[in-house]
Design an enzyme around this catalytic site. Structure first.
Site, mmCIF file in Angstrom:
data_model
loop_
_atom_site.group_PDB
_atom_site.id
_atom_site.type_symbol
_atom_site.label_atom_id
_atom_site.label_comp_id
_atom_site.label_asym_id
_atom_site.label_seq_id
_atom_site.Cartn_x
_atom_site.Cartn_y
_atom_site.Cartn_z
ATOM 1 C CG ASP A 81 -40.778 -66.840 47.157
ATOM 2 O OD1 ASP A 81 -41.548 -66.084 46.519
ATOM 3 O OD2 ASP A 81 -40.912 -67.078 48.380
ATOM 4 C CG ASN A 119 -27.980 -58.924 43.830
ATOM 5 O OD1 ASN A 119 -28.859 -59.658 43.356
ATOM 6 N ND2 ASN A 119 -27.867 -57.658 43.499
ATOM 7 C CB CYS A 142 -45.370 -62.379 45.824
ATOM 8 S SG CYS A 142 -43.885 -61.448 46.120
HETATM 9 N N1 SAH Z 1 -38.886 -67.865 49.952
HETATM 10 C C1 SAH Z 1 -39.141 -67.226 51.212
HETATM 11 C C2 SAH Z 1 -39.670 -65.831 51.063
HETATM 12 C C3 SAH Z 1 -38.808 -64.930 50.213
HETATM 13 S S1 SAH Z 1 -39.222 -63.262 50.288
HETATM 14 C C4 SAH Z 1 -40.119 -68.082 52.001
HETATM 15 O O1 SAH Z 1 -40.775 -68.943 51.426
HETATM 16 O O2 SAH Z 1 -40.231 -67.894 53.202
HETATM 17 C C5 SAH Z 1 -38.001 -62.567 49.311
HETATM 18 C C6 SAH Z 1 -36.616 -62.561 49.943
HETATM 19 O O3 SAH Z 1 -35.698 -62.105 48.957
HETATM 20 C C7 SAH Z 1 -36.465 -61.639 51.134
HETATM 21 O O4 SAH Z 1 -35.975 -62.375 52.225
HETATM 22 C C8 SAH Z 1 -35.424 -60.607 50.688
HETATM 23 O O5 SAH Z 1 -34.512 -60.280 51.729
HETATM 24 C C9 SAH Z 1 -34.702 -61.331 49.605
HETATM 25 N N2 SAH Z 1 -34.097 -60.529 48.536
HETATM 26 C C10 SAH Z 1 -34.510 -59.368 47.989
HETATM 27 N N3 SAH Z 1 -33.732 -59.002 46.968
HETATM 28 C C11 SAH Z 1 -32.783 -59.972 46.841
HETATM 29 C C12 SAH Z 1 -31.689 -60.187 45.960
HETATM 30 N N4 SAH Z 1 -31.423 -59.320 44.972
HETATM 31 N N5 SAH Z 1 -30.941 -61.301 46.118
HETATM 32 C C13 SAH Z 1 -31.222 -62.181 47.108
HETATM 33 N N6 SAH Z 1 -32.227 -62.031 47.966
HETATM 34 C C14 SAH Z 1 -33.007 -60.945 47.834
#
Ligand code: SAH
Length: 400
Positions: free
Chosen positions: A303, A282, A343
């Site tokens: 992101d 996380n 986003c």
């Molecule tokens: N940066 C990526 C897209 C990210 S989308 C690209 O450019 O391709 C957001 C991502 O965050 C997803 O893969 C999701 O699994 C992850 N995610 C969601 N909550 C999260 C958290 N609390 N900690 C880490 N990752 C997380």
């Protein structure tokens, strides 16, 4: 030859609705519908309260957005519909062609921005191995899946077309969620290239339609700023991490999804990026731990997924964005860059700016905005439709 049976049903809209169309916003809400003889997903003739024909639109019997305007032209009958859809898809493809996209994974049709409301079309792969992934997000597009599939087959000659109709927004239209091959064969793993990086994409199970194509140009931008020790806190399949790896000593890539971390590791290996360390966890917790451990990074990318899915959750979302940006600014070395994204459409640019300001103040950091970016050019923003500007990406530099 005029055939009365081909005349489409008509929908009368309020003066306020007509005014909205005049301002270039193609959505008419239920409260602005005066009369309708339409069935779910019909292409309708849009009328003013005074009985003046305004143009054509797609009708939804379920959504709060009852009508999506297609333009002033009168479209009557299946032949005319097919001609209109073909012309608009052709125009969308010609535009993508003109962009000189340095990748074999790209968005061909971006719904409203291509005057094709409810339709998303992504292309994965090249030449004979090209696969098309489509999403029908409205009743009208759902009804026309077969027709759209035929047009895409004709224009793109893919090996297969997958309908990734598992988006939750379909529920607002009363549509089921499903994933189905609608033409040809769709392999489990598709090889694509984005700039110098190659990926294997799982279009059936991957998030979105397989990749976050809207971040392609931001991945490239990140590679221009990347140096030293880098952190990509929400990496998915390594979009930013792999692009930065070539420029950095090391990249720590985090994601809470085991599948995403697995894909990032496999992609790192495929690209010979031995300096990428992908870890499951996380990001909120790990950023806190990194801060406590006094770790430092020279380049950081944030992101996260959309924290604000609707208006009501904006305040909580803002707190989430503030927390991760605050921690990132604390562990960023002076002179380093933070590329930070949202986003969520609901996290408007001014609000995001404000959140970043507060994060910088609390981190006692002096920060400059080097660039303000948006989604990639194959996901264009429709000028009069703010809802189509969802991705904001700030490149910040920490001076001290
Ligand atoms: N940066 C990526 C897209 C990210 S989308 C690209 O450019 O391709 C957001 C991502 O965050 C997803 O893969 C999701 O699994 C992850 N995610 C969601 N909550 C999260 C958290 N609390 N900690 C880490 N990752 C997380």
């Amino acid at each position: 030859m005029y055939d009365a049976r081909m005349s489409p049903p008509s929908v009368t809209i309020s003066a306020r609705g007509a005014e909205r169309l005049r301002h270039g916003h193609p959505w008419i809400y239920r409260s602005d519908i005066r009369e309708s003889s339409a069935e779910p997903g019909d292409l309708v003739r849009v009328m003013s309260e005074r009985g003046r024909p305004l143009g054509s639109g797609f009708w939804s019997s379920e959504s709060q957005i009852s009508l999506r305007f297609l333009g002033q032209e009168d479209v009557a009958g299946e032949r005319a519909e097919r001609a209109m859809l073909t012309a608009r898809i052709e125009a969308a493809l010609a535009f993508r062609q003109s962009l000189g996209i340095d990748a074999t994974a790209w968005r061909a049709v971006n719904a409203e921005s291509d005057r094709l409301p409810g339709l998303i079309v992504d292309v994965y792969g090249d030449g004979a191995g090209r696969v098309v992934v489509m999403q029908a997000l409205t009743q009208a597009m759902d009804r026309r899946m077969k027709m759209v599939g035929e047009i895409l087959t004709q224009l793109l000659t893919p090996v297969g077309i997958l309908a990734r109709n598992d988006q939750k927004v379909r529920r607002l239209e009363g549509l089921e969620e499903s994933v189905a091959v609608v033409a040809g064969d769709v392999p489990d793993g598709i090889e694509v290239r984005e700039g110098p990086v190659s990926y294997t994409v799982d279009v059936r199970l991957g998030q979105k339609t397989g990749l976050f194509l809207d971040q392609r140009e931001n991945h490239e931008a990140a590679s221009r700023y990347a140096r030293g020790r880098a952190l990509d806190a929400f990496t998915y399949n390594g979009g930013f991490a792999l692009r930065m790896a070539a420029r950095c000593e090391s990249v720590l890539a985090l994601d809470s999804s085991a599948a995403a971390v697995g894909a990032t590791r496999a992609n790192a290996e495929r690209n010979g990026a031995g300096n990428v360390d992908a870890q499951e966890g996380n990001a909120f917790d790990i950023l806190r731990e990194l801060e406590i451990a006094r770790e430092r990074f020279d380049t950081i990318v944030l992101d996260p997924p959309a924290f604000a899915k609707n208006k009501a959750s904006v305040e909580r979302a803002a707190a989430g964005y503030k927390e991760i940006n605050l921690r990132a600014l604390k562990i960023l070395t002076p002179g380093g860059c933070l590329m930070t994204c949202t986003c969520s459409y609901h996290m408007r640019e001014e609000l995001f700016h404000q959140v970043l300001e507060e994060a910088a103040a609390d981190a006692h950091a002096t920060v400059t905005v080097v660039e303000k970016r948006a989604q990639a050019r194959d996901h264009p923003i429709l000028l009069n439709v703010p809802e189509t500007h969802y991705l904001k990406c700030f490149v910040l530099r920490k001076l001290s």
